[in-house]
Design a protein around this motif. Structure first.
Motif, PDB file in Angstrom:
ATOM      1  N   ASN A  15       0.831  -1.212   0.000  1.00  0.00           N
ATOM      2  CA  ASN A  15       0.000   0.000   0.000  1.00  0.00           C
ATOM      3  C   ASN A  15       0.859   1.254   0.000  1.00  0.00           C
ATOM      4  O   ASN A  15       0.562   2.230  -0.689  1.00  0.00           O
ATOM      5  CB  ASN A  15      -0.941   0.015   1.206  1.00  0.00           C
ATOM      6  CG  ASN A  15      -2.072  -0.968   1.079  1.00  0.00           C
ATOM      7  OD1 ASN A  15      -2.413  -1.411  -0.013  1.00  0.00           O
ATOM      8  ND2 ASN A  15      -2.654  -1.332   2.195  1.00  0.00           N
TER       9      ASN A  15
ATOM     10  N   GLN B  73      -1.524   3.954  -1.604  1.00  0.00           N
ATOM     11  CA  GLN B  73      -2.949   3.639  -1.604  1.00  0.00           C
ATOM     12  C   GLN B  73      -3.642   3.822  -0.256  1.00  0.00           C
ATOM     13  O   GLN B  73      -4.850   3.880  -0.202  1.00  0.00           O
ATOM     14  CB  GLN B  73      -3.166   2.196  -2.072  1.00  0.00           C
ATOM     15  CG  GLN B  73      -2.867   2.018  -3.532  1.00  0.00           C
ATOM     16  CD  GLN B  73      -3.155   0.617  -4.018  1.00  0.00           C
ATOM     17  OE1 GLN B  73      -3.162  -0.343  -3.268  1.00  0.00           O
ATOM     18  NE2 GLN B  73      -3.386   0.492  -5.309  1.00  0.00           N
ATOM     19  N   ASN B  74      -2.918   3.852   0.826  1.00  0.00           N
ATOM     20  CA  ASN B  74      -3.542   3.964   2.138  1.00  0.00           C
ATOM     21  C   ASN B  74      -2.710   4.934   2.972  1.00  0.00           C
ATOM     22  O   ASN B  74      -1.549   4.660   3.257  1.00  0.00           O
ATOM     23  CB  ASN B  74      -3.599   2.583   2.799  1.00  0.00           C
ATOM     24  CG  ASN B  74      -4.220   2.594   4.174  1.00  0.00           C
ATOM     25  OD1 ASN B  74      -3.784   3.328   5.053  1.00  0.00           O
ATOM     26  ND2 ASN B  74      -5.224   1.758   4.359  1.00  0.00           N
TER      27      ASN B  74
ATOM     28  N   ASP C 150      -0.887   3.575   6.035  1.00  0.00           N
ATOM     29  CA  ASP C 150       0.292   2.787   5.671  1.00  0.00           C
ATOM     30  C   ASP C 150       1.417   3.686   5.166  1.00  0.00           C
ATOM     31  O   ASP C 150       2.591   3.465   5.485  1.00  0.00           O
ATOM     32  CB  ASP C 150      -0.072   1.732   4.616  1.00  0.00           C
ATOM     33  CG  ASP C 150      -0.996   0.659   5.174  1.00  0.00           C
ATOM     34  OD1 ASP C 150      -0.965   0.413   6.397  1.00  0.00           O
ATOM     35  OD2 ASP C 150      -1.750   0.069   4.371  1.00  0.00           O
TER      36      ASP C 150
END
Length: 99
Positions: free
Chosen positions: A20, A25-26, A29
């Motif tokens: 991630n 993406q996060n 994270d």
């Protein structure tokens, strides 16, 4: 295989949180791994090698229809073992019994 036998590179590539981070993406994270990298600057080369591997591998998740698989398999098998011509056997004429 236990994780203690894996290299850091293998562990990072297998870690969804790291993946991630690599793909941005996060945000949780991303924040975690940015902090981890700051504290482990001696691992930066391995971290960026793992990121390059993750970003460099692209999978095409397209599904192949069963009919296409069957058609292609038949085509390949036909080329590997051409059909053998089997002589047709003539059936004897049927007799009618008059009872």
């Amino acid at each position: 295989m236990s994780k203690k036998n894996l290299s850091l590179l293998e562990i990072l590539i297998d870690d969804i949180s790291f993946v991630n981070w690599a793909k941005n993406q996060n945000q949780n994270d991303v924040a975690f791994w940015n902090n981890w990298i700051e504290k482990h600057s001696d691992k930066i080369e391995t971290v960026f090698n793992a990121k390059a591997i993750i970003l460099g591998i692209q999978f095409d998740n397209a599904k192949i229809s069963e009919s296409k698989i069957e058609r292609e398999l038949s085509h390949v098998l036909a080329q590997l073992e051409p059909e053998k011509k089997i002589p047709k056997v003539k059936k004897p004429p049927q007799r009618q019994l008059n009872i």
